[in-house]
Design a protein around this motif. Structure first.
Motif, PDB file in Angstrom:
ATOM      1  N   TYR A 135       0.807  -1.225   0.000  1.00  0.00           N
ATOM      2  CA  TYR A 135       0.000   0.000   0.000  1.00  0.00           C
ATOM      3  C   TYR A 135       0.844   1.281   0.000  1.00  0.00           C
ATOM      4  N   GLN A 136       2.150   1.161   0.267  1.00  0.00           N
ATOM      5  CA  GLN A 136       2.950   2.355   0.541  1.00  0.00           C
ATOM      6  C   GLN A 136       3.017   3.326  -0.632  1.00  0.00           C
ATOM      7  N   SER A 137       3.090   2.805  -1.834  1.00  0.00           N
ATOM      8  CA  SER A 137       3.233   3.690  -2.998  1.00  0.00           C
ATOM      9  C   SER A 137       1.899   4.020  -3.646  1.00  0.00           C
TER      10      SER A 137
ATOM     11  N   PHE B 161      -3.358  -0.479  -8.023  1.00  0.00           N
ATOM     12  CA  PHE B 161      -3.062  -1.909  -8.195  1.00  0.00           C
ATOM     13  C   PHE B 161      -3.381  -2.329  -9.632  1.00  0.00           C
ATOM     14  N   PHE B 162      -2.559  -1.890 -10.577  1.00  0.00           N
ATOM     15  CA  PHE B 162      -2.914  -2.130 -11.975  1.00  0.00           C
ATOM     16  C   PHE B 162      -1.912  -3.006 -12.728  1.00  0.00           C
ATOM     17  N   ASP B 163      -0.871  -3.511 -12.058  1.00  0.00           N
ATOM     18  CA  ASP B 163       0.071  -4.392 -12.758  1.00  0.00           C
ATOM     19  C   ASP B 163       0.319  -5.656 -11.948  1.00  0.00           C
TER      20      ASP B 163
ATOM     21  N   ASN C  35       2.639  -8.722  -4.755  1.00  0.00           N
ATOM     22  CA  ASN C  35       2.929  -8.224  -3.399  1.00  0.00           C
ATOM     23  C   ASN C  35       1.693  -8.311  -2.508  1.00  0.00           C
ATOM     24  N   TYR C  36       0.552  -7.995  -3.095  1.00  0.00           N
ATOM     25  CA  TYR C  36      -0.705  -8.039  -2.350  1.00  0.00           C
ATOM     26  C   TYR C  36      -1.029  -9.466  -1.903  1.00  0.00           C
TER      27      TYR C  36
ATOM     28  N   ARG D  74      -5.118  -8.195   3.980  1.00  0.00           N
ATOM     29  CA  ARG D  74      -5.569  -7.910   2.610  1.00  0.00           C
ATOM     30  C   ARG D  74      -6.877  -7.127   2.632  1.00  0.00           C
ATOM     31  N   TYR D  75      -6.815  -5.896   2.217  1.00  0.00           N
ATOM     32  CA  TYR D  75      -8.034  -5.080   2.089  1.00  0.00           C
ATOM     33  C   TYR D  75      -8.602  -5.283   0.687  1.00  0.00           C
TER      34      TYR D  75
END
Length: 462
Positions: free
Chosen positions: A341-343, A407-409, A415-416, A424-425
């Motif tokens: 989530y950091q970036s 979260f598009f790649d 990582n998720y 996991r949200y």
């Protein structure tokens, strides 16, 4: 005579307990707002947050093992339909919670905490003796408590008066609490057998005389409620002179306990870290907030020595004459919990008012809302994996109220997926956000052309 002697001992123990203890904080099933209920992680969090006791529920498996579980069906907590009373222990212990821990037995729990003398428990018997005349559950609990020498570190409470009556016979010195939701259950058949009554807050609200009346009978009064962290509810409870509160938010209960006792500083001694994007200034004294030329830096780890409440805010002492606002300190998050989530950026959920908070605290709510249809960068994190807080240029917000954006790649999704289930949200924006363009300003001639075009379409259509 022997039975009267046992009751007399219980009464003396009750009086001593009342004199020597104040406002007792009980973590209901651990610390369920942060971690999966009735797990070691949840229990540890409750104790670290200031709980005096952790409340746990006990049931028997099909082969007679004491299983720590509120529900008979474990689906709600393990995502697998398994009835405790119908399955053997070896099958039940294979099931896991969202944090990866397996379902616990009472012997396992006592084994873990046996050499941690400051940890204490309230054990609830989940049984209806109108349907089950056996007292195997109570006998097993008594045997396990004695085996691990936990007699002075447990209390027992139950909705079942029959269950408590049996404990009075087999554990005459046990501290027993009757859970009640109506006045009918508080009678002179039940009261002589117990040391305390755990009362619904609604019952006290409607019958304010009840606390004083029970105290006159040398009975402690615990209160249970949904405890949604409403400041009004907490103020009302502690001003009613209750002896203890069973709450889903032990850290809030501890805060009000300190306020009631006039305590400003308390020991913590836990590892902390800072996940902010920019360095944060520290201060020499939280009471007179004089900043100093010292900082904590992104990713820095430190020892949190003490907590201090000043100006209705919590500060942590991290070194000699060095304090920092608690909003900058994480003691429940690991770098792995927030790495995916950091970036990322965030955006308010569609058609939802996203409340902004001054600090990552449910009681620090403001009247401001996160602007809709706008992306914000995440600047800091706090809370726990299950109850994550995010800091933006607008203030602190709850992770569950927004959509994570970016979260598009494939790398991001990998990582998720490495996160434990609890971290996991699922509130993620799955498609890129296209910002609406403002309407162009038209001159008079352009407006006339627009009107002619619309009129022509209507004529052709007719």
């Amino acid at each position: 005579m022997k039975y009267q002697s046992q009751l007399f001992k219980a009464l003396i123990f009750s009086i001593i307990f009342i004199i020597t203890s104040g406002f007792t904080v009980v973590g209901h099933r651990g610390d369920p707002s942060k971690y999966p209920e009735e797990t070691i992680q949840s229990d540890n969090s409750a104790f670290n947050s200031g709980a005096d006791y952790v409340e746990l529920d006990l049931r028997l498996s099909a082969d007679g093992e004491l299983v720590v579980s509120h529900d008979d069906d474990l689906f709600r907590v393990t995502h697998t339909h398994a009835i405790v009373s119908q399955n053997y222990w070896q099958a039940l212990r294979q099931l896991t919670y969202d944090n990866g821990e397996h379902v616990l037995s009472l012997p396992e729990l006592f084994e873990y905490y046996q050499k941690k003398p400051n940890t204490k428990f309230i054990l609830e018997t989940k049984i209806d003796h109108g349907l089950d005349p056996s007292y195997e559950l109570e006998d097993q609990i008594a045997a396990t408590v004695k085996k691990y020498h936990m007699e002075k570190r447990i209390m027992i409470h139950s909705f079942s008066a029959a269950s408590l009556f049996h404990f009075r016979k087999i554990m005459p010195d046990a501290y027993l609490i009757l859970i009640v939701g109506s006045l009918k259950r508080i009678n002179f058949s039940n009261l002589p057998q117990v040391n305390a009554v755990n009362v619904s807050s609604d019952l006290i609200l409607n019958h304010s005389w009840l606390i004083h009346w029970l105290h006159q009978l040398n009975k402690q009064v615990f209160v249970w409620t949904e405890m949604d962290e409403s400041p009004d509810l907490w103020q009302w409870l502690i001003n009613k002179n209750v002896d203890g509160v069973v709450t889903n938010f032990p850290s809030t209960g501890f805060k009000y306990k300190l306020a009631k006792e006039g305590t400003k500083k308390y020991a913590i001694h836990r590892k902390g870290s800072y996940f902010g994007k920019k360095k944060a200034k520290t201060m020499m004294n939280p009471y007179v907030q004089k900043m100093q030329n010292k900082y904590v830096y992104p990713g820095q780890k430190f020892e949190v020595m003490y907590g201090v409440r000043a100006h209705n805010q919590l500060y942590y002492q991290i070194a000699n004459q060095t304090f920092i606002s608690a909003e900058f300190v994480n003691m429940d998050l690991r770098p792995a919990d927030i790495a995916p989530y950091q970036s990322k950026q965030i955006i308010a959920k569609p058609q939802k008012d996203v409340r902004i908070y001054r600090y990552p605290d449910n009681q620090a709510k403001t009247k401001k809302l996160l602007p809709a249809n706008t992306l914000f960068k995440i600047q800091n994190f706090n809370g726990s994996p299950k109850s994550l807080w995010l800091f933006t240029s607008q203030g602190w917000i709850k992770a569950r109220d927004i959509l994570f954006y970016g979260f598009f790649d494939d790398a991001n999704w990998q990582n998720y997926r490495r996160l434990p289930r609890m971290s996991r949200y699922s509130n993620i924006a799955l498609t890129p956000y296209l910002q609406l363009q403002p309407a162009k300003t038209l001159n008079t001639w352009q407006k006339i052309k627009q009107i002619k075009k619309i009129t022509t379409k209507k004529v052709l259509h007719n």
